[in-house]
Design an enzyme around this catalytic site. Structure first.
Site, PDB file in Angstrom:
ATOM      1  N   ASP A 241      -3.499  -2.827  -0.123  1.00  0.00           N
ATOM      2  CA  ASP A 241      -3.065  -3.691  -1.187  1.00  0.00           C
ATOM      3  C   ASP A 241      -1.993  -4.740  -0.629  1.00  0.00           C
ATOM      4  O   ASP A 241      -1.708  -4.282   0.355  1.00  0.00           O
ATOM      5  CB  ASP A 241      -2.172  -2.856  -2.598  1.00  0.00           C
ATOM      6  CG  ASP A 241      -2.112  -3.689  -3.566  1.00  0.00           C
ATOM      7  OD1 ASP A 241      -2.358  -4.904  -3.669  1.00  0.00           O
ATOM      8  OD2 ASP A 241      -1.998  -3.046  -4.731  1.00  0.00           O
TER       9      ASP A 241
HETATM   10  C1  BGC Z   1      -2.120  -6.281  -6.493  1.00  0.00           C
HETATM   11  C2  BGC Z   1      -3.599  -6.139  -6.463  1.00  0.00           C
HETATM   12  C3  BGC Z   1      -4.116  -7.521  -5.919  1.00  0.00           C
HETATM   13  C4  BGC Z   1      -3.408  -8.280  -4.926  1.00  0.00           C
HETATM   14  C5  BGC Z   1      -3.659  -9.331  -4.460  1.00  0.00           C
HETATM   15  C6  BGC Z   1      -1.217  -6.982  -5.566  1.00  0.00           C
HETATM   16  O1  BGC Z   1      -0.044  -6.854  -5.947  1.00  0.00           O
HETATM   17  O2  BGC Z   1      -1.645  -4.708  -6.547  1.00  0.00           O
HETATM   18  O3  BGC Z   1      -4.326  -5.673  -7.571  1.00  0.00           O
HETATM   19  O4  BGC Z   1      -5.508  -7.580  -5.917  1.00  0.00           O
HETATM   20  O5  BGC Z   1      -1.829  -8.264  -5.165  1.00  0.00           O
HETATM   21  O6  BGC Z   1      -3.358 -10.414  -5.629  1.00  0.00           O
END
Ligand code: BGC
Length: 760
Positions: A241
């Site tokens: 993530d």
């Molecule tokens: C979120 C993800 C997301 C990623 C990219 C993160 O903060 O938890 O779900 O895909 O950011 O934006």
């Protein structure tokens, strides 16, 4: 036809050989550079070898392709219903269609991986991202996710199944450890990932921010290797993530392929040094590089040059999906659908009628191609027979004033019926922040109470991404849960209110009466970075069942403008071995006057479990469309796993022989038909007898029973049937290793070992 699991795996096998050859030509510098992204949304290219850069974007319910860096404005894209809404359609075919549409939009924008779907369980209704997740039930979430992935990937765009694993709260999400026992993890928090991986093979899986029992998800070899790859057969790559890499070296060693966003040379240098120092074997580096390279090659080969998408068609799909996600919670006196055969004055109250709220905040926030309002769409549908009066009733932050309420009451009084839009303001539902209460804003509740006293013909339309408390539910005659239904939700709400579409959604999560009734109360969210899942496997309806607590609206509940009957349940075989499939058939009939769709739900209950188990668990469901008077036979196939619990000592799923009830019906609290079947002991999978096994476990064990009398005698007991019940229970509940001490050594360790060896 969508591509099958086999063919996508087959394709990845080809890319894997190509990826292996390329990896063999890469330098250590090139490999370690590829492990970290090129900025926020791309991977690095290796031009020397013709390896292209791959583009990734959020997800899940619409494309959020950021123009520029960071979290900024994104290209216009269709905003489909968010996950809690679409899961309430229980329609896997519909979400697959949405997946196809999403992929078309990705192809048109040159995006190769869409970051979604999210399948985390709703441990608490307060979870800040609940709107982005499907359900409190792993089977519903897993099946919806698998269909979404198959849809997207059928058009040559990859997905990233997230957030793996046990990512269930937003507060201090990068630092919190989700502490849960293995059975809870296996039975509740992992199966949605497992179903999606096994049925749809996502091109990537996103490792979560949190740690699981104090090992970060991005560094967790047990989760990333043993379970994901070895047990489930995952063939894609694991991406972190955004910002979830804590120790780059530990990440690579655990099986993490890609750090996002890129950290420049920060982690690269550390990983490079670790390889030189032998702390990361080169073979391990290749293990994480190869699946990533294979997906980059596959994504490159799947790109469609000059792709476009039909925004109009996608908007219509978004409207159909939003309408099919709407759940009719109450309809006393058949107040709905509104009848416009004769002229009618309708008071539309609540700012959401003109300024809709249709998605949550955070990384999933889409820049919609267009937005419909319930106000405009109702005028279009009802035509000249409707006179609309409007009052905002509350302001953007959910607060209200005496003036706003008075104006709303006046409009309601002057109308035949009032439709009041209430729900959660945008600031209540956002990634990164858990909700602090189950309640609607005080202003919304005050508004509802005031309008209700002026106009008894009141329809409340709820706009929210997760369960809320409805203290006035017993007095308001009609309640419609419209969720965060995406850009076309205004049209969809009008469709349902006017009866153009018969609502067919059912709740994908329980609506509790009050927060104090919820399974993780008062521990949620954990404030000390230690999220202890004390409720264990009892999440959602599993908890309300166990505690005999009546939720306000139960999981799987939803009304229709027609009615359905259930009959002729047939479960075969009625007695069988645990390896046999069980076939379930039931007839569902539309007994009302209009066309409609019913969601048939199948739950399984073990009658006399050896370990504590939920009263029942959803195992299958189907959505059936029926004309008035029409009936259809619905079929389900159940397999051993549908009867099993996770047996931690065996580290495997186990079906205990005995009676199981097959329960079929319209909601988790409305099970119309039931049949009990008997599952016989399987020779292939008996309990593993060890030194710690209890004497009584030898009694019925296929091999163990031969030694039962000898062991009984060893304990100094005569014929067990002759002994009084307490003495027998005392002895039979003893671990078998105690026999040596009890017999003062007459029963020898050697003899015990001999017996146990025969049990292996
Ligand atoms: C979120 C993800 C997301 C990623 C990219 C993160 O903060 O938890 O779900 O895909 O950011 O934006």
């Amino acid at each position: 036809m969508i591509s099958s699991k086999e063919s996508s795996v087959q394709r990845s096998v080809d890319y894997i050989s190509k990826a292996k050859s390329l990896a063999a030509e890469m330098t250590l510098e090139e490999k370690t550079k590829l492990l970290s992204g090129n900025g926020w949304w791309r991977t690095h290219a290796v031009e020397r070898l013709g390896i292209p850069s791959m583009s990734v974007s959020d997800g899940p319910h619409g494309l959020r392709k950021v123009e520029g860096g960071g979290i900024q404005a994104s290209v216009p894209a269709t905003c489909f219903p968010t996950a809690s809404a679409i899961a309430s359609s229980w329609d896997t075919e519909l979400i697959r269609e949405i997946g196809v549409a999403l992929a078309e939009e990705c192809q048109a924008s040159g995006v190769q991986i869409l970051l979604g779907p999210g399948v985390n369980m709703k441990r608490s209704p307060l979870g800040g991202r609940n709107f982005e997740y499907f359900s409190e039930d792993p089977v519903l979430a897993g099946k919806m996710a698998a269909a979404y992935i198959l849809g997207v990937q059928s058009r040559g765009v990859g997905t990233s199944l997230k957030h793996y694993a046990a990512n269930n709260q937003e507060f201090e999400r990068m630092a919190t450890s989700s502490n849960l026992d293995e059975r809870t993890l296996r039975e509740v928090y992992l199966p949605a990932f497992e179903i999606a991986v096994k049925e749809a093979q996502p091109w990537s899986v996103m490792a979560a921010y949190n740690s699981v029992n104090h090992v970060f998800a991005t560094e967790n070899a047990w989760l990333l290797q043993d379970i994901l790859r070895k047990e489930w057969g995952f063939a894609g790559f694991v991406v972190s993530d955004w910002g979830a890499v804590h120790d780059g070296i530990a990440g690579v060693n655990a099986g993490l392929s890609l750090e996002m966003p890129g950290s420049g040379s920060y982690h690269q240098n550390k990983v490079l040094q670790a390889v030189h120092a032998g702390k990361i074997p080169v073979s391990r580096l290749d293990d994480v590089i190869v699946p990533l390279l294979a997906v980059i090659l596959k994504a490159q080969a799947s790109r469609q040059a000059n792709a476009t998408f039909d925004a109009e068609r996608h908007d219509l799909l978004a409207r159909r999906a939003a309408a099919d996600s709407i759940v009719l919670l109450k309809n006393a006196g058949n107040l709905l659908p509104l009848n416009f055969d004769e002229a009618k004055t309708v008071a539309l109250i609540g700012a959401f009628a003109q300024t809709p709220r249709y998605q949550g905040s955070g990384s999933s926030q889409v820049n919609p191609t267009r937005i419909s309002t319930a106000y405009d769409e109702l005028i279009t549908l009802a035509g000249k027979n409707v006179a609309l009066r409007y009052a905002a009733g509350f302001s953007e932050d959910g607060s209200t004033t005496g003036e706003l309420i008075d104006a709303a009451v006046q409009e309601a009084k002057a109308s035949d019926v009032a439709v009041l839009f209430a729900g959660l303001p945008a600031s209540y539902e956002s990634e990164g922040i858990d909700r602090s209460s189950l309640e609607l804003p005080i202003g919304h509740n005050r508004l509802i109470e005031s309008v209700l006293s002026a106009q008894p013909n009141l329809v409340v339309v709820l706009i929210n991404g997760s369960a809320v408390a409805l203290p006035w539910a017993d007095r308001v005659p009609a309640i419609v849960e419209a969720w965060l239904g995406g850009q076309a939700s205004g049209g969809a709400i009008a469709d349902v209110l006017t009866g153009r579409i018969n609502p067919s959604g059912k709740l994908s999560e329980s609506f509790p009466v009050r927060l104090e009734d919820t399974p993780s109360y008062p521990e949620f969210p954990a404030k000390n970075q230690e999220a202890n899942y004390g409720e264990g496997i009892f999440i959602g309806y599993r908890y309300y069942d166990a505690r005999k607590l009546k939720p306000l609206y139960p999981f799987g509940f939803g009304l229709s403008y027609t009615t359905f009957s259930y009959s002729d349940l047939r479960v075969t075989p009625a007695t069988g071995g645990d390896k046999e499939n069980v076939s379930v058939e039931v007839t569902v009939k539309n007994t009302g006057k209009v066309w409609g769709k019913e969601i048939v739900q199948l739950y399984v209950r073990e009658e006399q479990p050896r370990v504590v188990r939920p009263e029942k668990e959803l195992k299958a469901f189907a959505k059936v469309a029926l004309e008035p008077g029409e009936d259809k036979r619905v079929n389900f196939q159940l397999q051993a796993r549908d009867f099993a619990y996770y047996d931690v000592p065996r580290r495997d799923w186990l079906v205990k022989p005995g009676d199981f009830a097959i329960l079929v019906g319209a909601s988790s609290q409305d099970l119309r038909l039931q049949q009990t079947i008997k599952i016989l002991a399987s020779e292939a999978n008996p309990l593993r007898l060890t030194r710690d096994s209890l004497l009584k476990e030898f009694r019925n064990h296929p091999q163990g029973k031969a030694f039962y009398s000898e062991l009984v005698a060893g304990f100094g007991m005569g014929d067990p049937d002759e002994v009084d019940i307490p003495t027998r229970a005392f002895l039979e509940d003893m671990p078998i290793y105690k026999i040596c001490a009890f017999s003062e050594g007459r029963f020898t360790e050697e003899r015990l070992l001999e017996i146990l060896t025969k049990m292996q």
